[in-house]
Design a protein around this motif. Structure first.
Motif, PDB file in Angstrom:
ATOM      1  N   GLN A 251       0.835  -1.033   0.041  1.00  0.00           N
ATOM      2  CA  GLN A 251      -0.099   0.139  -0.113  1.00  0.00           C
ATOM      3  C   GLN A 251       1.036   1.297  -0.034  1.00  0.00           C
ATOM      4  N   HIS A 252       2.147   1.069   0.401  1.00  0.00           N
ATOM      5  CA  HIS A 252       2.847   2.526   0.500  1.00  0.00           C
ATOM      6  C   HIS A 252       3.721   2.700  -0.568  1.00  0.00           C
ATOM      7  N   ILE A 253       3.690   1.690  -1.586  1.00  0.00           N
ATOM      8  CA  ILE A 253       4.421   1.810  -2.778  1.00  0.00           C
ATOM      9  C   ILE A 253       3.800   2.765  -3.813  1.00  0.00           C
ATOM     10  N   HIS A 254       4.575   3.643  -4.346  1.00  0.00           N
ATOM     11  CA  HIS A 254       3.844   4.878  -5.319  1.00  0.00           C
ATOM     12  C   HIS A 254       4.590   4.386  -6.608  1.00  0.00           C
ATOM     13  N   PHE A 255       3.824   4.300  -7.477  1.00  0.00           N
ATOM     14  CA  PHE A 255       4.387   3.932  -9.038  1.00  0.00           C
ATOM     15  C   PHE A 255       4.620   5.361  -9.623  1.00  0.00           C
ATOM     16  N   ILE A 256       5.769   5.548  -9.873  1.00  0.00           N
ATOM     17  CA  ILE A 256       6.241   6.768 -10.772  1.00  0.00           C
ATOM     18  C   ILE A 256       5.870   6.719 -12.024  1.00  0.00           C
ATOM     19  N   GLN A 257       4.966   7.368 -12.797  1.00  0.00           N
ATOM     20  CA  GLN A 257       4.645   7.319 -14.246  1.00  0.00           C
ATOM     21  C   GLN A 257       5.058   8.533 -14.873  1.00  0.00           C
ATOM     22  N   PRO A 258       6.248   8.352 -15.526  1.00  0.00           N
ATOM     23  CA  PRO A 258       6.642   9.565 -16.239  1.00  0.00           C
ATOM     24  C   PRO A 258       5.698   9.999 -17.405  1.00  0.00           C
ATOM     25  N   LEU A 259       5.535  11.352 -17.638  1.00  0.00           N
ATOM     26  CA  LEU A 259       4.699  11.948 -18.521  1.00  0.00           C
ATOM     27  C   LEU A 259       5.262  12.974 -19.578  1.00  0.00           C
ATOM     28  N   LEU A 260       4.768  12.793 -20.710  1.00  0.00           N
ATOM     29  CA  LEU A 260       5.225  13.911 -21.706  1.00  0.00           C
ATOM     30  C   LEU A 260       4.496  15.201 -21.630  1.00  0.00           C
ATOM     31  N   LEU A 261       4.948  16.321 -22.021  1.00  0.00           N
ATOM     32  CA  LEU A 261       4.319  17.662 -21.959  1.00  0.00           C
ATOM     33  C   LEU A 261       3.030  17.739 -22.885  1.00  0.00           C
ATOM     34  N   SER A 262       3.324  16.808 -23.990  1.00  0.00           N
ATOM     35  CA  SER A 262       1.909  16.540 -24.743  1.00  0.00           C
ATOM     36  C   SER A 262       0.785  15.807 -24.159  1.00  0.00           C
ATOM     37  N   GLU A 263       0.980  14.745 -23.220  1.00  0.00           N
ATOM     38  CA  GLU A 263       0.218  14.144 -22.316  1.00  0.00           C
ATOM     39  C   GLU A 263      -0.497  14.931 -21.386  1.00  0.00           C
ATOM     40  N   VAL A 264       0.263  15.764 -20.674  1.00  0.00           N
ATOM     41  CA  VAL A 264      -0.055  16.863 -19.778  1.00  0.00           C
ATOM     42  C   VAL A 264      -0.954  17.939 -20.448  1.00  0.00           C
ATOM     43  N   LEU A 265      -0.597  18.230 -21.730  1.00  0.00           N
ATOM     44  CA  LEU A 265      -1.873  19.122 -22.609  1.00  0.00           C
ATOM     45  C   LEU A 265      -3.047  18.551 -22.872  1.00  0.00           C
TER      46      LEU A 265
END
Length: 628
Positions: free
Chosen positions: A239-253
């Motif tokens: 439960q304490h594990i945080h999965f870091i998921q990278p993002l592209l700026l195009s995906e943020v947009l």
């Protein structure tokens, strides 16, 4: 939880219990069909964690247990299935009864035959369910008393125990759809029969696609459940594990918020910088950025400087508040005049180069001298050399202002005489004649006039103290570009904001912990950004620029001297040809007295050219080389 195969985990998984965290117990390297299509590969190593977020049924593999043949059924398969409770078939009714007795099953039992059964009174079709109620003597033969339910009524049949099958035990109940069969855990390992399939018995194996998030992997991982890998459910202890998921700026947009969003740079795209601004050097791994949202307005104008040996290029936002004044445009060819011509807007130009009119054979084509004033009327077509039609510009030669009054009475004749044609390939120079002293905003200028457009910034943008545009003697507004930008600032300098185009500067970031600082008032964004030469020429390849076709090439001929000699020999014949133009017609039927007499010499060619101002050069054609 003990390690299980990925297929068993997927079959037993309740979608309502998602997400689930799995640990890989036996890692493999795989490249399935879905990865071949998308061009991606995935490597699962022992100990890797994945968070399964979605599960989707792809197909159901249908297998014939006797032959091993398989076929795939789509999830929307419309056939219905009857479960067979036994793992095997029986050759006779006696074998079926004996197996039921050994398993301590009580009568009645249900069964069906995969072949048609013919009796003295009735024919039982294949796959028709029967209920075996008892074993008794019938006409001195041991028979199975069976009940056939036809829907309207029930029929009792006495079938001898020696009746040949094969027979299958059948679990009574309503027929099941494919999804009902696959979702019922009690039916998971049973055999089935389906009237719409060619096999008497079959095994169903679902094939799922698991969508999972893995640490530091930007895209969603899609794994087929048939992958031979063992996994362990460790959701309770993770439960304490945080999965870091990278993002592209195009995906943020694309996901449109929520903003502001605090991020950290993981990767900067390779290649030369697109902006020579100082903040480009801050884009390094570990730098924190605050993304405030979509920039407004969406459009920008690509601008190049004039008046210097090495031009500089800028991208100016539609929010630019500086004031601009139009400058006369320069047109290197007649084709450029055609591109600037707008309906309802007069276009007057002054010739900056001499043009002798070689390569044409119609009297409508006229020589030009430096300083000639023309009004561009419309486009058309006319006869060129070798009888070919060429595209032309229909122009009106304008008289000098000092001679307007004395020529008023000859206005009609002069109008006919001074209407001339310019082939689009003419490479003579032209400069726009204009007297527009208005001060425009960038928005008004692009709305009222077509681009490209020559301007001079007469008042800088007050919100941009370092506005570089007023320092240049002239600017050329190249093209209007509509492209979404993101307003971004450095976490260390929240007061300095800039705009990033994710299409051309797609940083890889990850959401960072913390609350971003919200600047008081409006965001101070620079509305002018210089672009590098490499990026400028990259922008010039956009579809908006690709539509700008080059000017037409002059027709091929025998060379300049050959064209002149041929023109002199055939002048009498070709002068009678009819000029073909687009509507409205180019030359109305003119009176004989108003037509210039070409045979009198070349001096009449300039009889209507206005007196030139000081500094302009008037040239005459060389009569030695020209035959009239």
């Amino acid at each position: 939880m003990e390690p299980v195969s990925l297929q068993d985990f997927a079959c037993a998984l309740d979608p309502a219990s998602l997400p689930r965290v799995l640990r890989v117990c036996s890692g493999v390297y795989f490249q399935g069909s879905i990865y071949e299509i998308s061009g991606n590969e995935c490597c699962l190593s022992t100990g890797d964690l994945m968070k399964v977020t979605h599960i989707r049924l792809q197909t159901a593999v249908c297998e014939n247990p006797g032959t091993g043949q398989t076929m795939e059924l789509a999830p929307n398969f419309h056939g219905h299935f009857h479960p067979l409770t036994g793992p095997q078939s029986y050759g006779t009714l006696e074998e079926l009864v004996s197996a039921a007795t050994q398993c301590s099953k009580k009568l009645p039992i249900c069964f069906l035959s995969t072949h048609r059964i013919t009796t003295e009174t009735r024919v039982v079709p294949e796959d028709q369910p029967l209920m075996l109620e008892a074993v008794e003597m019938h006409f001195r033969t041991r028979c199975a008393r069976c009940v056939l339910d036809t829907g309207a009524h029930q029929v009792v049949l006495h079938l001898p125990l020696s009746q040949k099958g094969p027979f299958w035990e059948w679990k009574p109940g309503t027929p099941r759809t494919l999804l009902q069969v696959l979702q019922d855990p009690a039916l998971r390992h049973l055999l089935f029969t389906c009237p719409t399939l060619p096999w008497r018995s079959l095994i169903l194996r679902p094939k799922y696609e698991l969508q999972a998030i893995m640490h530091m992997r930007r895209t969603i991982v899609k794994i087929p459940s048939t992958l031979e890998v063992d996994v362990e459910d460790v959701t309770a202890s993770s439960q304490h594990i945080h999965f870091i998921q990278p993002l592209l700026l195009s995906e943020v947009l694309a996901r449109e918020g929520p903003f502001p969003l605090l991020t950290e740079i993981l990767e900067v795209p390779e290649g030369p910088p697109i902006f020579p601004s100082p903040w480009m050097g801050s884009f390094q791994k570990g730098q924190r950025l605050c993304i405030y949202g979509l920039a407004s307005p969406l459009w920008r104008v690509l601008v190049s400087t004039k008046g210097r040996k090495v031009p500089r290029h800028f991208m100016v936002s539609g929010a630019y508040q500086g004031k601009l004044r139009r400058r006369p445009r320069e047109f290197p060819t007649a084709y450029d005049l055609l591109g600037a011509l707008q309906p309802g807007r007069p276009l007057r130009v002054v010739a900056t180069k001499d043009y002798e009119g070689e390569g044409v054979e119609n009297s409508g084509f006229t020589s030009l001298a430096v300083g000639d004033r023309l009004e561009v009327l419309r486009s058309g077509q006319a006869h060129g050399v070798q009888g070919r039609d060429i595209d032309v510009l229909v122009c009106q030669r304008l008289s000098d202002e000092t001679r307007e009054e004395e020529e008023e009475e000859f206005e009609e004749e002069a109008e006919d005489q001074e209407q001339i044609l310019l082939p689009l390939y003419v490479s003579g120079g032209f400069v726009e004649e204009m007297s527009d002293g208005r001060r425009y905003s960038l928005e008004d200028l692009t709305a009222q006039f077509s681009l490209p457009c020559e301007v001079k910034v007469v008042a800088k943008d007050a919100s941009h103290p370092a506005d570089p545009l007023p320092s240049f003697p002239g600017l050329r507004l190249e093209e209007k570009i509509t492209e979404p930008f993101l307003v971004v600032s450095l976490d260390s300098k929240p007061g300095m904001c800039f705009e990033i185009p994710p299409r051309w500067l797609d940083l890889t970031v990850v959401e960072a912990e913390g609350q971003p600082d919200q600047p008081a008032g409006s965001l101070p964004v620079a509305t002018v950004e210089e672009v590098t030469d490499a990026f400028y020429y990259r922008l010039r390849k956009l579809p908006a620029f690709e539509s700008q076709t080059p000017p037409p090439r002059p027709p091929k001929g025998q060379g300049l001297s050959g064209q002149k000699k041929q023109s002199g020999k055939e002048r009498g014949v070709k002068s009678s040809q009819v000029l073909e133009l687009q509507q409205p017609p180019l030359l109305p039927k003119a009176k004989t007295k108003t037509l210039p007499e070409v045979s009198k010499g070349s001096s009449n060619m300039y009889s209507k050219i206005p007196a030139h101002k000081k500094g302009l050069r008037l040239t005459k054609p060389d009569t030695k080389d020209r035959a009239y």
